[in-house]
Design an enzyme around this catalytic site. Structure first.
Site, mmCIF file in Angstrom:
data_model
loop_
_atom_site.group_PDB
_atom_site.id
_atom_site.type_symbol
_atom_site.label_atom_id
_atom_site.label_comp_id
_atom_site.label_asym_id
_atom_site.label_seq_id
_atom_site.Cartn_x
_atom_site.Cartn_y
_atom_site.Cartn_z
ATOM 1 N N CYS A 2 0.836 -1.187 0.000
ATOM 2 C CA CYS A 2 0.000 0.000 0.000
ATOM 3 C C CYS A 2 0.880 1.250 0.000
ATOM 4 O O CYS A 2 2.095 1.169 0.086
ATOM 5 C CB CYS A 2 -0.898 0.009 1.228
ATOM 6 S SG CYS A 2 -1.687 -1.571 1.563
ATOM 7 N N ARG A 27 1.602 1.692 -7.404
ATOM 8 C CA ARG A 27 1.723 0.517 -6.548
ATOM 9 C C ARG A 27 0.446 -0.312 -6.537
ATOM 10 O O ARG A 27 0.454 -1.458 -6.100
ATOM 11 C CB ARG A 27 2.061 0.954 -5.121
ATOM 12 C CG ARG A 27 3.425 1.617 -4.998
ATOM 13 C CD ARG A 27 3.578 2.353 -3.681
ATOM 14 N NE ARG A 27 3.600 1.466 -2.544
ATOM 15 C CZ ARG A 27 4.693 0.954 -1.997
ATOM 16 N NH1 ARG A 27 5.873 1.238 -2.518
ATOM 17 N NH2 ARG A 27 4.636 0.176 -0.951
ATOM 18 N N TRP A 74 -4.269 -1.650 -0.442
ATOM 19 C CA TRP A 74 -4.417 -2.890 -1.216
ATOM 20 C C TRP A 74 -4.932 -3.926 -0.230
ATOM 21 O O TRP A 74 -4.234 -4.322 0.694
ATOM 22 C CB TRP A 74 -3.081 -3.295 -1.821
ATOM 23 C CG TRP A 74 -3.078 -4.595 -2.552
ATOM 24 C CD1 TRP A 74 -2.855 -5.833 -2.020
ATOM 25 C CD2 TRP A 74 -3.293 -4.803 -3.954
ATOM 26 N NE1 TRP A 74 -2.904 -6.788 -3.003
ATOM 27 C CE2 TRP A 74 -3.172 -6.196 -4.195
ATOM 28 C CE3 TRP A 74 -3.561 -3.956 -5.028
ATOM 29 C CZ2 TRP A 74 -3.319 -6.750 -5.457
ATOM 30 C CZ3 TRP A 74 -3.702 -4.514 -6.287
ATOM 31 C CH2 TRP A 74 -3.588 -5.886 -6.495
ATOM 32 N N ASN A 100 1.018 -0.445 6.436
ATOM 33 C CA ASN A 100 1.292 -1.423 5.395
ATOM 34 C C ASN A 100 1.790 -2.687 6.061
ATOM 35 O O ASN A 100 2.590 -2.616 7.000
ATOM 36 C CB ASN A 100 2.381 -0.929 4.429
ATOM 37 C CG ASN A 100 1.913 0.229 3.579
ATOM 38 O OD1 ASN A 100 0.735 0.526 3.511
ATOM 39 N ND2 ASN A 100 2.863 0.888 2.929
ATOM 40 N N GLY A 101 1.374 -3.849 5.555
ATOM 41 C CA GLY A 101 1.848 -5.102 6.116
ATOM 42 C C GLY A 101 0.720 -5.924 6.697
ATOM 43 O O GLY A 101 -0.457 -5.723 6.381
ATOM 44 N N GLU A 482 7.432 -22.628 -17.318
ATOM 45 C CA GLU A 482 7.329 -21.220 -16.932
ATOM 46 C C GLU A 482 8.521 -20.428 -17.447
ATOM 47 O O GLU A 482 8.380 -19.287 -17.897
ATOM 48 C CB GLU A 482 7.216 -21.102 -15.409
ATOM 49 C CG GLU A 482 7.214 -19.676 -14.873
ATOM 50 C CD GLU A 482 6.077 -18.803 -15.379
ATOM 51 O OE1 GLU A 482 6.150 -17.580 -15.192
ATOM 52 O OE2 GLU A 482 5.118 -19.342 -15.971
ATOM 53 N N LYS A 486 8.266 -17.163 -19.968
ATOM 54 C CA LYS A 486 8.845 -15.856 -19.658
ATOM 55 C C LYS A 486 9.720 -15.371 -20.808
ATOM 56 O O LYS A 486 9.679 -14.201 -21.187
ATOM 57 C CB LYS A 486 9.688 -15.934 -18.373
ATOM 58 C CG LYS A 486 8.898 -15.917 -17.108
ATOM 59 C CD LYS A 486 8.219 -14.580 -16.880
ATOM 60 C CE LYS A 486 6.896 -14.725 -16.206
ATOM 61 N NZ LYS A 486 5.842 -15.421 -16.896
ATOM 62 N N GLU A 489 7.553 -14.424 -23.980
ATOM 63 C CA GLU A 489 6.621 -13.304 -23.900
ATOM 64 C C GLU A 489 7.305 -11.947 -23.813
ATOM 65 O O GLU A 489 6.704 -10.942 -24.199
ATOM 66 C CB GLU A 489 5.635 -13.490 -22.743
ATOM 67 C CG GLU A 489 6.185 -13.383 -21.347
ATOM 68 C CD GLU A 489 5.121 -13.650 -20.279
ATOM 69 O OE1 GLU A 489 3.935 -13.365 -20.525
ATOM 70 O OE2 GLU A 489 5.473 -14.147 -19.195
ATOM 71 N N HIS A 505 11.522 -38.613 -28.776
ATOM 72 C CA HIS A 505 10.269 -38.864 -29.484
ATOM 73 C C HIS A 505 9.945 -37.742 -30.460
ATOM 74 O O HIS A 505 8.769 -37.454 -30.711
ATOM 75 C CB HIS A 505 9.126 -39.057 -28.485
ATOM 76 C CG HIS A 505 9.309 -40.252 -27.606
ATOM 77 N ND1 HIS A 505 9.136 -41.544 -28.060
ATOM 78 C CD2 HIS A 505 9.708 -40.364 -26.311
ATOM 79 C CE1 HIS A 505 9.390 -42.397 -27.082
ATOM 80 N NE2 HIS A 505 9.746 -41.705 -26.005
ATOM 81 N N LYS A 604 -2.006 -7.304 -19.078
ATOM 82 C CA LYS A 604 -1.777 -7.844 -17.737
ATOM 83 C C LYS A 604 -2.920 -8.753 -17.303
ATOM 84 O O LYS A 604 -2.708 -9.837 -16.797
ATOM 85 C CB LYS A 604 -1.603 -6.698 -16.731
ATOM 86 C CG LYS A 604 -1.296 -7.176 -15.306
ATOM 87 C CD LYS A 604 0.016 -7.928 -15.244
ATOM 88 C CE LYS A 604 0.347 -8.397 -13.847
ATOM 89 N NZ LYS A 604 1.510 -9.297 -13.822
#
Length: 609
Positions: A2, A27, A74, A100-101, A482, A486, A489, A505, A604
């Site tokens: 936040c 943020r 957030w 925050n936290g 993955e 990355k 993209e 194969h 996104k």
């Protein structure tokens, strides 16, 4: 993740508070608020939504006063709403706080404070801090704050304001960032430098455990025991755009480096202090409920789908329930076999992925139970699912997902351990061993991020190849998928991942001299098989970059280059091996001159089919 701001000086506080919060919008947030002391009382203004909503709410009657605090939230504990927005105040209106936290022991504190007569308005963990301050205040603001810190557990940046001490703000931190901007006849507080870079470039960077008493013409910093601390002034030489990125060139790189904190936050409060069990207060499952499931589906898209593949391995290995992983865009079109004995776990960073949301709704229509794993409180998927576990990664701005993926892996592991504990299919010793190593992961990820020079070298050396292959077996294959995603993209290289045993194969026909192959070799049960596959590749004169554990001295004999990550249990090592793959993709994209944060043709959050 936040945004916090604070002001004390000779000018009106409100303009800076709003401007500072605006500078922190990058943020991510779901609500905003400010509190300003006008000489008699603290005036609180807050609302759900964007800052424009808060500006509209106060337009024409902006709160007056030369001291104030502000916040963009957030959501973690309690959904996005006016009442859950920060700042929060005590019962008497004497104190206000932004935070925050995560306060881990907030429920225990809240129950005790309610028993003492305190009235809570929100669902947040933060509100306990201000009521606790009210309870402990005996005329000395600073002493009361110190007493609060002795009682709360977790991670935090906290900023307090007092009507009874109207000339000062008090702030402190543990694990979450906090800076103090030094002005002339005024001082500024913020969670990040972009909020104050337009007002001063001279800052104190607050460290964990430090407490600062901030007045308009003085700043007094001590440790938790009250001993004074001398701070060096940090001169910011970044421009405003670079400041948003914390000095990193791109948001993606910043978010890669935020992974130790994101993983730590996701683990926080979910492991017993003695590492004996996983605590998921979000779920109220028991043995009877788990035994009712004959099958589990994991449904997701893209990076989240890859996290689901690792999650399948965790659940089947630890809980011994069959799991099928499906791509969300395919799931509902193949008439999935779902009934009341089916659990469908959907994974989505944004909680708005349209195909995943559709799969969730189809599951409910067919009578199945649903569990969402998402990063956004109050998102569509979070609202629709029967139950939710949140990944506390904080906002992710770069299109290419990094910290969201690692927190999804952590959450799937926690869920599998939670289920295994209920079904009593894991021993106490094994549980403690795994959870102890899980706690060590944030520091190990930090170590993995320390030496990036070899990865930069590989990126420059092989970054203009048009084909790159990734191989692995077992969990290594899932991570390879993955890694390939990355790379393709953000660098636009044709990158493919294969189960290493499948090379013969067909794929081996594509392996020719000079082609880079990234080989993951961390799984002991298939290690020798992987080495055999690497030998096949080297026989075709390909270039092999191996990724393995730091205690492996064999792999270097069979590859051209090796990248090592800290040693941990092979169940947890995907959280480490993915980091160099993220960095390799990033630096390759830089080598090729690509727009890292905004790769072509991608968004996104995918909200169309």
């Amino acid at each position: 993740m936040c945004g916090i701001v604070g002001y004390v000086g000779n000018k009106q506080a409100e303009p800076f508070l709003i401007d500072g919060l605006t500078k922190l919008e990058y943020r991510g947030y779901d609500s905003a608020g400010i509190a300003v002391f006008d000489g008699e009382k603290i005036n609180l203004e807050k609302c759900v939504g964007r800052l424009d909503a808060l500006k509209a709410k106060i337009r024409g009657h902006e709160p007056k006063g030369t001291i104030g605090i502000g916040h963009t939230r957030w959501a973690t504990h309690g959904g996005p709403s006016d009442v859950n927005a920060h700042p929060h105040m005590d019962c008497k209106g004497d104190f206000a706080v932004v935070h925050n936290g995560i306060i881990e022991n907030y429920m225990q504190l809240k129950e005790d404070l309610i028993a003492r007569g305190h009235k809570f308005l929100s669902e947040t963990d933060t509100e306990v801090a201000v009521h606790l301050l009210e309870e402990l205040y005996d005329g000395d603001f600073e002493t009361a704050v110190r007493e609060v810190l002795k009682r709360i557990e977790g991670s935090y940046s906290l900023l307090f304001m007092s009507r009874r001490d109207p000339d000062k703000l008090i702030c402190t931190k543990k694990d979450n960032p906090l800076v103090i901007g030094l002005g002339e006849g005024e001082n500024f507080i913020a969670s990040d430098i972009p909020a104050i870079i337009g007002y001063t470039r001279r800052n104190y960077i607050i460290n964990d455990g430090e407490i600062a008493v901030v007045k308009k013409d003085s700043i007094w910093i001590t440790n938790r025991e009250g001993l004074p601390i001398t701070k060096k002034v940090f001169e910011v030489n970044w421009n405003a755009e670079a400041a948003e990125k914390g000095g990193y060139e791109h948001f993606m790189l910043k978010e890669i480096h935020e992974q130790p904190k994101a993983v730590r936050d996701t683990i926080t409060s979910r492991i017993a202090k003695d590492n004996s069990s996983v605590i998921l207060d979000e779920l109220k499952w028991n043995r009877e409920y788990l035994d009712s499931f004959h099958k589990i589906f994991i449904v997701a898209c893209g990076t989240a789908y890859h996290a689901g593949l690792v999650g399948k391995y965790y659940i089947e290995k630890l809980v011994r329930i069959p799991v099928e992983v499906d791509i969300a865009s395919e799931f509902r079109y193949r008439s999935p076999i779902i009934d009341e004995h089916t659990l469908v776990i959907v994974i989505s960073q944004s909680g708005e992925t349209i195909d995943t949301l559709a799969a969730l709704k189809e599951t409910k229509r067919l009578g199945g139970k649903t569990l969402a794993i998402t990063n956004v409180v109050g998102s569509s998927i979070a609202r629709e699912a029967d139950e939710v576990i949140y990944t506390w990664a904080g906002p992710e701005i770069a299109v290419a997902s990094t910290k969201a993926y690692t927190t999804q892996l952590v959450t799937m592991f926690l869920l599998a351990m939670y289920m295994a504990g209920i079904k009593k299919c894991i021993s106490a010793d094994r549980t403690k061993q795994l959870l102890t190593q899980l706690r060590a992961l944030p520091d190990q990820i930090s170590r993995t991020l320390e030496d990036t020079d070899p990865i930069k070298t590989f990126a420059k050396q092989y970054g203009f190849n048009e084909d790159v292959f990734f191989i692995g077996r077992s969990l290594d294959y899932n991570v390879a998928l993955e890694g390939a995603l990355k790379l393709k993209e953000i660098s636009y290289i044709h990158a493919e991942a294969y189960a290493a045993g499948e090379l013969k194969h067909g794929t081996l026909a594509l392996i020719v001299k000079g082609v880079p192959v990234i080989a993951l070799a961390t799984q002991k049960s298939v290690y020798e098989k992987t080495i055999s596959n690497i030998k096949e590749i080297k026989a075709r004169d390909a270039i092999v970059i191996g990724i393995t554990s730091e205690n492996d001295s064999e792999l270097i004999k069979y590859v051209d280059h090796v990248i090592k990550v800290p040693a941990t249990d092979e169940l947890l090592i995907p959280l480490l091996t993915v980091v160099p793959l993220q960095l390799l993709a990033y630096y390759t994209a830089i080598t090729r001159g690509c727009d890292v944060d905004k790769p072509r043709n991608l968004a996104k959050s995918v909200t169309v089919e």
